[in-house]
Design a protein around this motif. Structure first.
Motif, PDB file in Angstrom:
ATOM      1  N   TYR A 102      41.586  32.466  33.485  1.00 34.03           N
ATOM      2  CA  TYR A 102      43.668  33.338  34.003  1.00 34.03           C
ATOM      3  C   TYR A 102      42.562  33.825  34.753  1.00 34.03           C
ATOM      4  N   THR A 103      44.032  34.678  35.597  1.00 35.79           N
ATOM      5  CA  THR A 103      43.417  35.432  36.552  1.00 35.79           C
ATOM      6  C   THR A 103      44.249  36.441  36.846  1.00 35.79           C
ATOM      7  N   TYR A 104      44.626  37.784  36.348  1.00 37.32           N
ATOM      8  CA  TYR A 104      45.708  38.545  36.049  1.00 37.32           C
ATOM      9  C   TYR A 104      45.221  39.956  37.693  1.00 37.32           C
ATOM     10  N   GLU A 105      46.811  40.036  38.162  1.00 31.29           N
ATOM     11  CA  GLU A 105      46.635  41.252  39.469  1.00 31.29           C
ATOM     12  C   GLU A 105      47.299  42.189  39.035  1.00 31.29           C
ATOM     13  N   LEU A 106      47.328  43.403  39.395  1.00 33.73           N
ATOM     14  CA  LEU A 106      48.116  44.532  38.625  1.00 33.73           C
ATOM     15  C   LEU A 106      47.751  45.354  40.047  1.00 33.73           C
ATOM     16  N   SER A 107      48.999  45.929  40.752  1.00 29.90           N
ATOM     17  CA  SER A 107      49.336  47.182  41.568  1.00 29.90           C
ATOM     18  C   SER A 107      50.383  48.196  40.915  1.00 29.90           C
ATOM     19  N   VAL A 108      49.823  49.587  40.893  1.00 32.44           N
ATOM     20  CA  VAL A 108      50.325  50.728  40.093  1.00 32.44           C
ATOM     21  C   VAL A 108      50.258  51.916  40.296  1.00 32.44           C
ATOM     22  N   THR A 109      50.878  52.413  40.067  1.00 27.92           N
ATOM     23  CA  THR A 109      51.247  53.752  40.872  1.00 27.92           C
ATOM     24  C   THR A 109      51.088  54.841  39.264  1.00 27.92           C
ATOM     25  N   THR A 110      51.283  56.159  38.760  1.00 30.17           N
ATOM     26  CA  THR A 110      50.668  56.731  38.390  1.00 30.17           C
ATOM     27  C   THR A 110      52.681  56.435  37.451  1.00 30.17           C
ATOM     28  N   LYS A 111      53.817  56.183  38.724  1.00 20.63           N
ATOM     29  CA  LYS A 111      55.298  55.522  38.495  1.00 20.63           C
ATOM     30  C   LYS A 111      55.819  54.932  37.835  1.00 20.63           C
ATOM     31  N   GLU A 112      54.656  53.726  38.298  1.00 20.10           N
ATOM     32  CA  GLU A 112      55.825  52.659  38.362  1.00 20.10           C
ATOM     33  C   GLU A 112      54.422  51.657  38.582  1.00 20.10           C
ATOM     34  N   VAL A 113      55.186  49.987  37.791  1.00 16.81           N
ATOM     35  CA  VAL A 113      54.359  48.959  38.970  1.00 16.81           C
ATOM     36  C   VAL A 113      54.790  48.211  39.531  1.00 16.81           C
ATOM     37  N   ILE A 114      53.869  48.277  40.675  1.00 16.34           N
ATOM     38  CA  ILE A 114      54.525  48.155  42.018  1.00 16.34           C
ATOM     39  C   ILE A 114      54.030  45.842  42.142  1.00 16.34           C
ATOM     40  N   ARG A 115      53.493  45.688  41.390  1.00 12.82           N
ATOM     41  CA  ARG A 115      52.938  44.454  42.084  1.00 12.82           C
ATOM     42  C   ARG A 115      52.571  43.758  40.378  1.00 12.82           C
ATOM     43  N   GLU A 116      52.645  42.834  39.650  1.00  6.92           N
ATOM     44  CA  GLU A 116      52.074  42.140  38.754  1.00  6.92           C
ATOM     45  C   GLU A 116      51.975  40.643  38.705  1.00  6.92           C
ATOM     46  N   ALA A 117      51.379  39.734  38.386  1.00  9.23           N
ATOM     47  CA  ALA A 117      50.696  38.531  38.799  1.00  9.23           C
ATOM     48  C   ALA A 117      50.210  38.314  37.658  1.00  9.23           C
ATOM     49  N   LEU A 118      50.041  36.398  36.970  1.00 10.72           N
ATOM     50  CA  LEU A 118      49.056  36.430  36.674  1.00 10.72           C
ATOM     51  C   LEU A 118      49.066  34.525  36.779  1.00 10.72           C
ATOM     52  N   TYR A 119      47.754  34.158  37.184  1.00 12.50           N
ATOM     53  CA  TYR A 119      47.591  32.648  37.651  1.00 12.50           C
ATOM     54  C   TYR A 119      46.641  32.140  36.121  1.00 12.50           C
ATOM     55  N   LYS A 120      46.325  31.176  36.145  1.00 15.54           N
ATOM     56  CA  LYS A 120      46.218  29.989  35.353  1.00 15.54           C
ATOM     57  C   LYS A 120      45.835  28.810  36.120  1.00 15.54           C
ATOM     58  N   LYS A 121      43.570  28.841  35.450  1.00 14.46           N
ATOM     59  CA  LYS A 121      43.035  27.833  36.371  1.00 14.46           C
ATOM     60  C   LYS A 121      43.087  26.494  35.592  1.00 14.46           C
ATOM     61  N   ILE A 122      44.103  24.940  35.979  1.00  7.70           N
ATOM     62  CA  ILE A 122      44.423  23.702  35.328  1.00  7.70           C
ATOM     63  C   ILE A 122      42.655  22.958  36.545  1.00  7.70           C
ATOM     64  N   SER A 123      42.801  22.531  37.305  1.00 11.05           N
ATOM     65  CA  SER A 123      42.334  21.590  38.349  1.00 11.05           C
ATOM     66  C   SER A 123      41.951  22.377  38.998  1.00 11.05           C
ATOM     67  N   ARG A 124      43.376  23.987  39.380  1.00 15.75           N
ATOM     68  CA  ARG A 124      43.370  24.986  40.253  1.00 15.75           C
ATOM     69  C   ARG A 124      44.022  25.918  39.846  1.00 15.75           C
ATOM     70  N   LYS A 125      43.867  27.364  41.007  1.00 16.63           N
ATOM     71  CA  LYS A 125      44.218  28.322  40.057  1.00 16.63           C
ATOM     72  C   LYS A 125      45.659  28.101  40.450  1.00 16.63           C
ATOM     73  N   THR A 126      46.546  28.272  39.529  1.00 16.93           N
ATOM     74  CA  THR A 126      47.649  27.982  39.790  1.00 16.93           C
ATOM     75  C   THR A 126      48.921  29.332  39.609  1.00 16.93           C
ATOM     76  N   PRO A 127      49.684  29.619  40.061  1.00 17.15           N
ATOM     77  CA  PRO A 127      50.092  30.745  39.760  1.00 17.15           C
ATOM     78  C   PRO A 127      51.638  30.860  38.401  1.00 17.15           C
ATOM     79  N   LEU A 128      51.783  31.472  37.390  1.00 22.02           N
ATOM     80  CA  LEU A 128      52.026  31.333  36.704  1.00 22.02           C
ATOM     81  C   LEU A 128      53.526  32.307  36.575  1.00 22.02           C
TER      82      LEU A 128
END
Length: 388
Positions: A102-128
């Motif tokens: 998996y790949t987990y990505e996070l963009s955040v400030t002290t106040k809030e989550v700006i972006r959060e994403a999760l990917y899973k690699k099967i044959s290629r990197k696929t967004p979940l």
């Protein structure tokens, strides 16, 4: 296992860092042991260079994924940007659990989550899934149960989803949550924590009492450390309330004939001995369950000859069958010769900004696999040394 992770605008890392534990095709087989990923990684550098911030970033990612759900929506997120920058801090981690990458990505400030994403690699990197602030902007059909939950600005989507106890919640979420729950050590998202406050010696003693194999291996390490200790016993007792407690006693080899004089309690032992007794619990529990061990100033109170013995526990597939990983900082120079260039990161700082690099990223042939590294580092040829 962790393949790589990184952060940007995090403490002293303005433009960010990326740390890779992945072995490439150039790594000799006697170092990789046919592994794709290293089970150990040492981080070195001058005082205040930013070494600890790398461990803190990994601890933050782990903690945010598994324990960020808060009842108080106004509670701040425990991150700090470069010189208190208000721009978002960005994190990513590329990892494998239960044979799935998996790949987990996070963009955040002290106040809030700006972006959060999760990917899973099967044959290629696929967004979940992808989340922007409190709106899910993309999800695969298997994650339709996420439509039933209310996101919080200061909590991860994985921890939030599991708080709802939805029956058909994704197995991916459960596996990821379980994996990062196994992150331990003396590092918090805010810095070094005294391991004596994390692991009470009575709790550690109970673990050894109930895990004879770990107890025997711990004793072997302590006996090999030339501390003058010849035996350790764990006593089980009950207090006036009927509660069971455990405590260790240490047998020393000396010339005193009175038998009782050869035994010392935990509180009579040196700081080095008690630290080793406590920390071996962290090593063994990590090796038994798998996961990640983060130790800042790993070599504190340890004789240099002891360090390779502990690292060997993680390198050996017999003592590390679940592919646990150990990341640490250390001021010990000789440990670099043991780790080599593929398992050592150097951290340096210029004009208040930190940067890091793995030793095999240094161009040319200044570092060779068959030669010691510590002398090159001591002479300032590799960077990352204090300016004294």
């Amino acid at each position: 296992m962790i393949y790589s992770f990184g952060a940007k605008n995090y403490f002293s890392f303005k433009d960010g860092f990326q740390v890779s534990l992945e072995f490439n095709s150039k790594v000799p087989k006697n170092i990789s042991n046919s592994r794709k990923v290293s089970p150990i990684l040492g981080i070195k550098g001058a005082n205040a260079s930013g070494k600890t911030h790398i461990l803190k970033a990994l601890k933050f990612i782990s903690s945010f994924i598994v324990s960020s759900f808060k009842d108080d929506i106004d509670e701040e997120i425990s991150i700090k940007g470069f010189f208190n920058s208000t721009k978002p801090t960005e994190f990513y981690i590329d990892f494998d659990t239960n044979g799935v990458r998996y790949t987990y990505e996070l963009s955040v400030t002290t106040k809030e989550v700006i972006r959060e994403a999760l990917y899973k690699k099967i044959s290629r990197k696929t967004p979940l899934l992808e989340r922007k602030k409190n709106t899910i902007t993309y999800r695969v059909a298997e994650l339709e149960s996420l439509d039933l939950i209310t996101l919080k600005s200061n909590s991860s989507i994985i921890d939030t989803a599991l708080q709802y106890s939805i029956k058909n919640i994704s197995d991916d979420f459960k596996a990821i949550h379980s994996y990062f729950t196994q992150t331990r050590g003396n590092t918090s998202a805010l810095g070094l924590v005294d391991d004596a406050t994390i692991y009470d010696y009575k709790k550690v003693s109970e673990y050894y009492f109930k895990s004879p194999k770990s107890f025997e291996l711990m004793k072997k390490i302590i006996f090999n450390s030339d501390l003058g200790i010849k035996d350790i016993l764990i006593h089980k007792t009950k207090d006036s309330n009927g509660d069971t407690s455990y405590f260790p006693v240490f047998h020393h080899d000396n010339n005193i004939t009175e038998l009782d004089s050869n035994w010392l309690t935990y509180w009579e032992e040196s700081d080095g001995t008690t630290a080793l007794f406590r920390r071996m619990y962290q090593y063994w529990s990590t090796l038994e369950s798998g996961g990640i061990l983060l130790m800042d100033e790993f070599d504190t109170n340890y004789h240099p000859a002891l360090l390779p013995q502990i690292l060997d526990l993680f390198m050996n597939t017999e003592t590390n069958p679940k592919n646990a990983q150990f990341l640490f900082t250390s001021h010990n120079l000789e440990i670099m010769d043991f780790l080599g260039k593929y398992r050592t990161y150097l951290v340096a700082k210029e004009d208040g900004e930190s940067y890091c690099y793995r030793l095999d990223e240094i161009p040319g042939d200044i570092i060779r696999n068959d030669r010691p590294i510590s002398g090159l580092y001591r002479d300032g040829k590799l960077g990352g040394v204090p300016k004294i």
